[in-house]
Scaffold this motif. Sequence first.
Motif, PDB file in Angstrom:
ATOM      1  N   VAL A   1       0.842  -1.195   0.000  1.00 37.94           N
ATOM      2  CA  VAL A   1       0.000   0.000   0.000  1.00 37.94           C
ATOM      3  C   VAL A   1       0.878   1.245   0.000  1.00 37.94           C
ATOM      4  CG1 VAL A   1      -0.185  -0.041   2.535  1.00 37.94           C
ATOM      5  CG2 VAL A   1      -1.944   1.126   1.223  1.00 37.94           C
ATOM      6  N   GLU A   2       0.375   2.298  -0.659  1.00 31.68           N
ATOM      7  CA  GLU A   2       1.089   3.584  -0.600  1.00 31.68           C
ATOM      8  C   GLU A   2       1.020   4.074   0.846  1.00 31.68           C
ATOM      9  OE1 GLU A   2       0.245   6.790  -3.667  1.00 31.68           O
ATOM     10  OE2 GLU A   2      -0.019   7.898  -1.812  1.00 31.68           O
TER      11      GLU A   2
ATOM     12  N   SER B   1       0.873   6.951   2.224  1.00 29.82           N
ATOM     13  CA  SER B   1      -0.178   7.948   2.487  1.00 29.82           C
ATOM     14  C   SER B   1      -1.533   7.270   2.700  1.00 29.82           C
ATOM     15  CB  SER B   1      -0.295   8.931   1.316  1.00 29.82           C
ATOM     16  OG  SER B   1       0.748   9.867   1.359  1.00 29.82           O
ATOM     17  N   ILE B   2      -1.810   6.250   1.904  1.00 25.34           N
ATOM     18  CA  ILE B   2      -3.097   5.539   2.017  1.00 25.34           C
ATOM     19  C   ILE B   2      -3.130   4.769   3.340  1.00 25.34           C
ATOM     20  CG2 ILE B   2      -4.627   3.838   0.926  1.00 25.34           C
ATOM     21  CD1 ILE B   2      -4.169   6.454  -0.726  1.00 25.34           C
TER      22      ILE B   2
ATOM     23  N   ALA C   1      -4.093   7.139   6.047  1.00 25.31           N
ATOM     24  CA  ALA C   1      -5.534   7.417   6.022  1.00 25.31           C
ATOM     25  C   ALA C   1      -6.306   6.249   6.627  1.00 25.31           C
ATOM     26  CB  ALA C   1      -5.987   7.686   4.588  1.00 25.31           C
ATOM     27  N   ASP C   2      -5.921   5.026   6.261  1.00 24.23           N
ATOM     28  CA  ASP C   2      -6.595   3.848   6.810  1.00 24.23           C
ATOM     29  C   ASP C   2      -6.413   3.774   8.329  1.00 24.23           C
ATOM     30  OD1 ASP C   2      -7.554   3.061   4.343  1.00 24.23           O
ATOM     31  OD2 ASP C   2      -5.871   1.720   3.920  1.00 24.23           O
TER      32      ASP C   2
ATOM     33  N   HIS D   1      -1.771  12.468  -0.456  1.00 21.01           N
ATOM     34  CA  HIS D   1      -2.955  11.607  -0.624  1.00 21.01           C
ATOM     35  C   HIS D   1      -3.616  11.268   0.708  1.00 21.01           C
ATOM     36  CE1 HIS D   1      -0.860  10.122  -4.527  1.00 21.01           C
ATOM     37  NE2 HIS D   1      -1.515  11.250  -4.706  1.00 21.01           N
TER      38      HIS D   1
ATOM     39  N   HIS E   1      -7.573  10.509   0.555  1.00 24.02           N
ATOM     40  CA  HIS E   1      -8.155   9.183   0.814  1.00 24.02           C
ATOM     41  C   HIS E   1      -9.111   9.234   2.010  1.00 24.02           C
ATOM     42  CE1 HIS E   1      -8.672   4.952   0.414  1.00 24.02           C
ATOM     43  NE2 HIS E   1      -8.121   4.666   1.575  1.00 24.02           N
TER      44      HIS E   1
ATOM     45  N   GLU F   1     -12.448  10.346   0.911  1.00 20.53           N
ATOM     46  CA  GLU F   1     -13.187   9.250   0.257  1.00 20.53           C
ATOM     47  C   GLU F   1     -13.796   8.308   1.298  1.00 20.53           C
ATOM     48  OE1 GLU F   1     -10.398   8.940  -3.756  1.00 20.53           O
ATOM     49  OE2 GLU F   1     -10.113   7.498  -2.133  1.00 20.53           O
TER      50      GLU F   1
END
Lengths: 97, 392
Positions: free
Chosen positions: B8-9, B11-12, B15-16, B36, B40, B43
Motif C-alpha cells: 500500500v502507498e 499515504s493511504i 488514512a486507513d 494523498h 483518501h 473518500e
Amino acid sequence: MAKPMDQITWQELEIGAVVVEVGNSTQYETGSWRSERPVVEKEKCIKCMFCWLYCPEGCIHEAEEGHFEADLTYCKGCGICAAECPVKCITMIGEEK
Amino acid sequence: MGKVRKGVEVSIAIADAVAQADVDVIAAYPITPQTHIVEHLSEIVANGELDAEFVPVDSEHSAMSVCCGSAAVGARTFTSTSSQGLALMSEIFFIAAAMRLPMVMALANRSLSSPLSIWNDHSDVMMVRDAGWICIFVENGQETYDNIFCAFRMSENPEVMLPVAVNLDGFILTHMIEPVEYEDDELIRKYLPAFKMKNALHPDNPVSMGCFGMPEIYTETQMNREVGVRNSYPHILKAWEEWARLTGRQYRPIETYRADDAEYCIVTMGSYGETAMEVVDALRDEGEKVGVVKIRLWRPFPLDEFRSAVLGKRHLVVVDRAITFGGQGGPVATDLRSALYKKDGAPTIVNYVAGLAGRDVSRKDFRNIILEGKKKAEAGDTEGFTLYGLRG
C-alpha cells in the motif's frame, strides 16, 4: 475567589492555562488604564442605548435616573460611546482635571 | 478491518490508520502541498466508512483553527500538511500546543520555498521546532502506520494533553508503496479507547481557553507548558511499550544499530536511517567499527537515552536535513553538540547537511559521508557543517 494573578504559581495553573472560574474577568479592574472618562449630560440623553451596545468593555449600565453611564471601575476611556452617541451627550474629560 | 499484510502507498496506509483510530474530525486544506493522506480520508468519510466530519477548509491556517476548536470540545482530531502549508498554519500550530489540545498531525516533511520545491527535507518541521508539540520521526510505512495510533494514545493521555506530529519524509515515504501490516480493529479499539477530555468546552461546564495573559502570569504559563512537555516523556514510552505488547513492534526514543561496540556512529532522523543501516553493514564487513544512532523522538528530546547511546564513542557524524542559516550547524547537530557539551566521554560531532529538497542521498553518498566525516573528526575539523554534494 481565586488568587490575584500576580500570586498564582506555575504549579497552580490548569493544563493549558484554562480558566475554570467563570466570570473572573470582573476581578480585573481595567479602569486604571483610563486617561479620559465619559461624562453624560443626562438631560440630552434619549436612552437609545447605543453606548451600551457599542461599549467594548460591556461596562455601561442604566443609571437610576434612566440615562446610561459607564462603570468607572472597568471603563478604559476608549471614547467609543462618545463617538457613537447620536445626540452627542457624552463628552470625554481628561482625568487630570 | 482484520489483521492483514498488504502492499500500500504509505499515504493511504496513514488514512486507513486514521479511520481505524475512529477520529471524529478531520480538517485539512485539500490542495498543494497536501498529500494523498486527506484525499483518501475524504473518500473514506464520503463512502460512509467512517462517521466523522471532514472539513475541507480554505487554508491551512483555517485547518489548524478547526482542529483547535474540535479538540477543545474533546473530539478526536486529525490533520495533515507539509512545507508551505505548515508555514501558513504556524500561528495556530503554536496555539494548539500552548492550549494543550490533543490532536495528531501526519507531517509529510517537505522543503520550504524559495525556490519553490515540493520535495523532501526537514526545513518545515524545524521552523516549528519550539512550538511544544511532541515530534516523532518514522522511517518506513509500517512505522508510520503504527505511530498514528501511538500518537493518539500519547496525545489524549490526561497526563500529557499535547498535540503530536508524526513526521515522515515527503515522497520518500508518502508516495512509496510498501508492505504494511494492518492491525485488527478490535486491537485498535483496545489500544485506543474513546477519549474523554478534562475541561472540554461544554455548556454545562463553562471554562475559558486561550485567555489574555498579563506579564504577571505569562512566565508561569510557559513554565507550566515546559514541564508539561517534559513530563510527557514517560507516557510516550508507555504508549510505545503497550503497542509493543499488543503487536510485537517496539519503538524507542533513540534507536541504535550495531552501535554497542562501534567506535563511531552516524546519526540520522527519519527515513535515512534505513539507508544508513545498509551502508553500516557493508562498512562493518570491511572492518570499520561504525554504528547507527537514530533519533525517533525529537521533542521532548530524549537527553539521557541519547547520552547513554553515544558517550564513550570517538565521534558522531550527524546528518541534518535542514540549514539554520547563520547558525552553527544543522538543527539536529546543534542540539546534539549542546547535549554533549563538557560531558565526560563525549564524542566530537562532525555535521553534514544533505538531501535538501529531495536531492537523492544514495548508499554511495552515505559511505562518503561516514568515511569523510571520520577523517574530519580525526583531523579535528569539527566546527560548523558541510553541505554534502554541493557544486562549486
